[in-house]
Design a protein around this motif. Structure first.
Motif, PDB file in Angstrom:
ATOM      1  N   LEU A 143       0.817  -1.208   0.000  1.00 16.68           N
ATOM      2  CA  LEU A 143       0.000   0.000   0.000  1.00 16.68           C
ATOM      3  C   LEU A 143       0.853   1.260   0.000  1.00 16.68           C
ATOM      4  O   LEU A 143       0.539   2.226  -0.661  1.00 16.68           O
ATOM      5  CB  LEU A 143      -0.911  -0.025   1.232  1.00 16.68           C
ATOM      6  N   PHE A 144       1.952   1.234   0.751  1.00 15.34           N
ATOM      7  CA  PHE A 144       2.687   2.478   0.950  1.00 15.34           C
ATOM      8  C   PHE A 144       4.048   2.528   0.265  1.00 15.34           C
ATOM      9  O   PHE A 144       4.709   3.546   0.262  1.00 15.34           O
ATOM     10  CB  PHE A 144       2.896   2.722   2.448  1.00 15.34           C
ATOM     11  N   GLY A 145       4.485   1.421  -0.298  1.00 12.25           N
ATOM     12  CA  GLY A 145       5.826   1.413  -0.884  1.00 12.25           C
ATOM     13  C   GLY A 145       5.822   0.879  -2.291  1.00 12.25           C
ATOM     14  O   GLY A 145       4.787   0.731  -2.928  1.00 12.25           O
ATOM     15  N   GLY A 146       6.988   0.547  -2.770  1.00 14.39           N
ATOM     16  CA  GLY A 146       7.094   0.078  -4.150  1.00 14.39           C
ATOM     17  C   GLY A 146       7.144  -1.434  -4.242  1.00 14.39           C
ATOM     18  O   GLY A 146       8.059  -1.986  -4.827  1.00 14.39           O
ATOM     19  N   ALA A 147       6.187  -2.103  -3.632  1.00 14.37           N
ATOM     20  CA  ALA A 147       6.204  -3.570  -3.644  1.00 14.37           C
ATOM     21  C   ALA A 147       5.922  -4.108  -5.052  1.00 14.37           C
ATOM     22  O   ALA A 147       5.356  -3.429  -5.892  1.00 14.37           O
ATOM     23  CB  ALA A 147       5.170  -4.105  -2.671  1.00 14.37           C
ATOM     24  N   THR A 148       6.288  -5.339  -5.259  1.00 12.71           N
ATOM     25  CA  THR A 148       6.165  -5.963  -6.578  1.00 12.71           C
ATOM     26  C   THR A 148       4.853  -6.723  -6.727  1.00 12.71           C
ATOM     27  O   THR A 148       4.150  -6.968  -5.750  1.00 12.71           O
ATOM     28  CB  THR A 148       7.305  -6.984  -6.762  1.00 12.71           C
ATOM     29  N   SER A 149       4.574  -7.137  -7.960  1.00 19.22           N
ATOM     30  CA  SER A 149       3.352  -7.916  -8.182  1.00 19.22           C
ATOM     31  C   SER A 149       3.474  -9.298  -7.540  1.00 19.22           C
ATOM     32  O   SER A 149       2.484  -9.886  -7.132  1.00 19.22           O
ATOM     33  CB  SER A 149       3.047  -8.031  -9.672  1.00 19.22           C
TER      34      SER A 149
END
Length: 202
Positions: A98-104
């Motif tokens: 939600l808040f960062g650049g996480a991956t699929s």
């Protein structure tokens, strides 16, 4: 709590140790979001950290409160103690979506309950499973109200501002298929950095 309210069933926002009532993700989020005042008290009461460590954490926090060092450590200690290191790591990963650049890949690792909790409150749209296979632009502008028009959707896709399941959409007419579904029924659309929409295929 510092605001005068107390923990307990009569107050909203009570925290259960049983994951059936408060999931590890919500449990972690609770401690992460306590006030600075409460964090200083709770780290002494609810963790097994020694006095020197607590003192050093408080000093570090006071030097840079915006980094929320105290809340992060508090949430780590208590979530790990109650639920396990693995559940703590899953909660951190879920928060990053939600808040960062996480991956699929991180998104696809979420279980359904956590996915729904992470995106609680975001606009949701329901589409029939028979609509799958439609071009992205049609799904977003006609079958849901993610975009007011196909033209606006195309423009934003061309500008690189639209993601499906945390992956940039390069082609506005790419078909959205069963293979895109998370947990067999969800699509996560993102417009710009902060606007999320959950599409549920039924």
């Amino acid at each position: 709590k510092a605001d005068g309210t107390k923990f307990g069933k009569t107050e909203s926002g009570n925290v259960w140790l049983d994951p059936r009532y408060t999931s590890p993700y919500k449990f972690y989020q609770f401690w992460l979001n306590v006030s600075d005042e409460d964090a200083k008290r709770y780290i002494r009461i609810f963790t097994l950290l020694d006095r020197e460590t607590v003192g050093a954490l408080i000093a570090e926090h006071e030097a840079a409160p915006h980094l929320r060092v105290l809340q992060k450590r508090l949430a780590q200690e208590i979530t790990t103690m109650i639920h396990s290191k693995e559940e703590y790591e899953k909660a951190v990963e879920a928060s990053a979506i939600l808040f960062g650049g996480a991956t699929s890949e991180a998104l696809r690792r979420l279980d359904e309950q956590t996915l729904l909790q992470v995106f609680e409150g975001v606009p949701q749209f329901r589409v029939a499973r028979t609509e799958l296979g439609l071009p992205f632009v049609e799904l977003c502008a006609e079958k849901t109200q993610v975009f007011p028009s196909k033209g606006e959707c195309r423009k934003m896709v061309q500008g690189g501002g639209v993601s499906l399941n945390k992956e940039k959409v390069a082609d506005p007419v790419r078909p959205v298929t069963e293979a895109d579904l998370i947990a067999g029924k969800y699509l996560l659309l993102q417009k710009g950095k902060k606007n999320y929409y959950l599409v549920i295929a039924e």
